[in-house]
Each structure stands twice: as C-alpha cells, then as structure tokens.
Scaffold this active site. Structure first.
Site, short mmCIF file in Angstrom:
data_model
loop_
_atom_site.label_atom_id
_atom_site.label_comp_id
_atom_site.label_asym_id
_atom_site.label_seq_id
_atom_site.Cartn_x
_atom_site.Cartn_y
_atom_site.Cartn_z
N ASP A 178 0.86 -1.18 0.00
CA ASP A 178 0.00 0.00 0.00
C ASP A 178 0.90 1.23 0.00
OD1 ASP A 178 -2.34 1.56 0.19
OD2 ASP A 178 -2.04 1.78 2.35
N GLU A 272 -1.67 -1.29 -6.01
CA GLU A 272 -2.83 -0.61 -6.60
C GLU A 272 -2.43 0.09 -7.90
OE1 GLU A 272 -6.00 1.00 -3.49
OE2 GLU A 272 -3.99 1.65 -2.96
N ASP A 354 -3.42 1.30 7.31
CA ASP A 354 -2.53 1.04 6.18
C ASP A 354 -2.17 -0.45 6.05
OD1 ASP A 354 -2.46 3.76 5.52
OD2 ASP A 354 -0.89 4.13 6.99
#
Length: 369
Positions: A178, A272, A354
């Site tokens: 992340d 992502e 997170d």
C-alpha cells in the site's frame, strides 16, 4: 534464461576538444530535428501529405552537419518518425521544436566495435576515447549509447546492452504493498518503509536559492542584458540546478534499492493501479504526491519483475482496500484520512488502516494473479 536489453549509466569526463565535439553533435541533432519538422509541416500544409525527408538531404546546404556522427542524425530521423506515428495513431501530442533549454543529448549505434569500453574509457564515433567513471561491470553486447549533458554541465553516457538475464530463485512468498505519504510503502507483512521526503528536506535551501535567482534575473533585465549573457545569473542557475539534481538522484537511488529488494524477496508483488495525475488534483497533497513518485516506483517493479521472472499484480484503483476488514471482509465504508486505526463493527478486529489495506491488496492481487 532470457535475452533482455539493459542500460548502464556512467559519468563522462571529456577533455576540452571532446566537449566541443559533444556540443556540436547536440546542436546538429537539435538543428536537424527542427529543420526536418519545419519542412514536414510546410509540405503537409501545401499538399496534405507527409514529407519523407532524411538528414542527408540537408548536408549539401549545411556542410557543418558532416562534422558530427552521422548515426546521431539518423537516430533523430527515427525519433521524429516515431513521434509522428504516435501522434497519428494515439493522438499523443504533435512533435514540438527543440531549443537549447531542452535536454541536450544524442544517440549513436554500435557498428563493428565503434562503441567499446576498456580500462575506464569509452570509445565513441567521431569523439574517440573518453574517460568515464565505471562504477559497475557491464555484461552483454553493446547495441547503442546515449550521451547527455545535465543542467549542471555534467556529461553522462547510457550504454544499452543485450544480454542473457538469469531468473531469480523462487521464494514462495507474496506481498501486498500500500503506497502512502506518511510512510512510502506499507507491506502486508506489517513492515512500514519510511517516506524520505527528499523535496521537503531541501525545500528551504531550494527556496532561498530560487529567490536569489529571481533577483539576479531582475537585475539583468533592468540592465538590459540577456540572461545568457549575465554571469551572475548563470552561476546562480547552476546552483539551483544542482539542488534539483541532488533531489532527483537521491529519489532514484531510494526507489531502485527498494524495488530491487522487493523483487528479490517476493515472487508476487500486489499493488494498486494508482493514477498520480488525478490524485495531484488535490492541491493540498499534490506536492507530497509528486515527491514520492509512485508511478516511477511501480514502473521499476514491473520491468524488474519481468527481467527476473517474478510477477506484479495490479488491482483496480477503485478497489476499497481501506474500507474492508481483512479478517471477515465486512465493508465499513469510507473513512477520513485522519482515521489511522479502526475497529471492525462486525468481528471486532482492531486494524491499522494502512496494514489492513495492504493485506486486502494482497488478497485481491493474488485472486487476480
């Protein structure tokens, strides 16, 4: 074992004659680009067709073009053709004229040993042997070389080699990553990689030097001098350029080391598919987002994973990684950025925002992989 193209970048230390020859080649490459582009535009306006011109057609009228490496000019032609093709096929952007303020560089090809590296020197067409700082060994067959000059007046060479790349041994491990601002990367293992904030660290010094640069530009303007003729302005411009160069070098070093470490350690890396351009529309965060260079980091991960037969699994940017409970999958809804820890209403699990997001990225990435 697969054949890959890999570039090696080294700093050059040319003598005075070689610097003059580099300047001539930079200028000739820029001039041939502008002349060919101008003629193409004029021909298209008159006939509606694309002009197929070559550098050789200009050498009779401009004999100084014969002084430089012909392959450098040939590569300009190829680059211009590529730019036109990109414009007509994808509307990427019409080719623009180049000025001295653009990056100074040219590319030449290796033909029967015209480019060679030996004993701390590199041989280049029309230039001869140039001293270089070879901080690492090269492997493979040299295909081409790109010579460039930075804003600070430093010379570099990027040598493209074609070689066999051995895949890294499999570890059987996967990780979710992340990307953030408070921490640059949060791994699904619970590890957090700090954000070095390279721009912010030097922002005060940069602002001070830029202020001096603006004042010197104003003084030159009042005196009626061109900035190119103002020695004080040019000295200060190099100072500002050196700070930008330092920031860029430190950032690249950090991104390269981290991406290499992850590719060596994990077989599947899940991230992502972020759109930095859209995220930078937030003016409060745009400077910090630009400083972390997420897109460059993901690009490095992808090409290194391809080299060493690892895998990068990219999940949708719309996937609600921070809204799902990684334990039970309960969707708890959107949360403001100041909420860093939360408790799942369904199963009661306590989450670090997170780390929970990175675990969800891992699970979704493995599903897609």
């Amino acid at each position: 074992m697969t054949i890959r193209q890999k570039s090696y970048k080294f700093r050059l230390y040319p003598n005075l004659d070689q610097r003059i020859m580099f300047a001539k080649t930079f200028g000739s490459s820029r001039a041939i680009w502008n002349m060919m582009l101008a003629d193409k535009i004029k021909y298209y306006e008159e006939t509606g067709k694309t002009l197929r011109n070559t550098p050789a057609q200009y050498k009779k009228e401009f004999p100084w073009l014969k002084e430089v490496d012909s392959l450098a000019l040939a590569n300009v032609q190829l680059n211009l053709q590529k730019a036109y093709k990109s414009f007509f096929n994808s509307g990427f952007g019409f080719p623009k004229f180049k000025s001295k303020r653009h990056r100074q560089s040219y590319r030449t090809n290796n033909q029967n040993g015209t480019i060679a590296v030996s004993e701390g020197k590199v041989k280049l067409p029309k230039i001869g042997w140039v001293k270089l700082e070879q901080h690492r060994q090269m492997s493979g067959t040299i295909k081409s070389a790109t010579i460039s000059m930075s804003e600070t007046g430093k010379y570099y060479i990027s040598i493209l080699c074609e070689s066999e790349v051995c895949p890294l041994s499999k570890t059987g491990l996967s990780v979710g990553v992340d990307l953030g601002i408070e921490h640059f990367a949060i791994l699904s293992t619970g590890e957090k990689v700090g954000n070095e904030r390279f721009l912010k660290t030097l922002s005060k010094k940069l602002a001070r030097e830029q202020k001096i640069l603006s004042r010197r530009a104003l003084v030159a303007k009042k005196a009626g001098r061109k900035l190119s003729e103002s020695a004080n302005y040019q000295k200060q411009r190099i100072k500002v350029a050196k700070i930008h160069e330092k920031i860029s070098n430190k950032r690249k070093d950090f991104l390269n080391k981290l991406s290499t470490e992850l590719v060596k350690k994990y077989d599947i890396i899940c991230v992502e598919d972020l759109s930095s351009k859209n995220l930078m529309a937030n003016h409060r965060l745009s400077k910090a987002i630009g400083d972390v260079s997420w897109s460059e980091f993901v690009r490095m991960l992808e090409y290194k994973a391809e080299w060493y037969e690892k895998q990068v699994s990219k999940i949708s940017r719309w996937y609600p990684s921070s809204q799902l409970c990684s334990e039970c999958g309960y969707h708890s809804g959107k949360k403001p950025l100041n909420v860093r820890n939360w408790v799942c209403e369904n199963c009661g699990s306590c989450h670090d925002r997170d780390i929970n997001a990175s675990i969800n990225i891992l699970n979704e990435g493995l599903r897609l992989a």
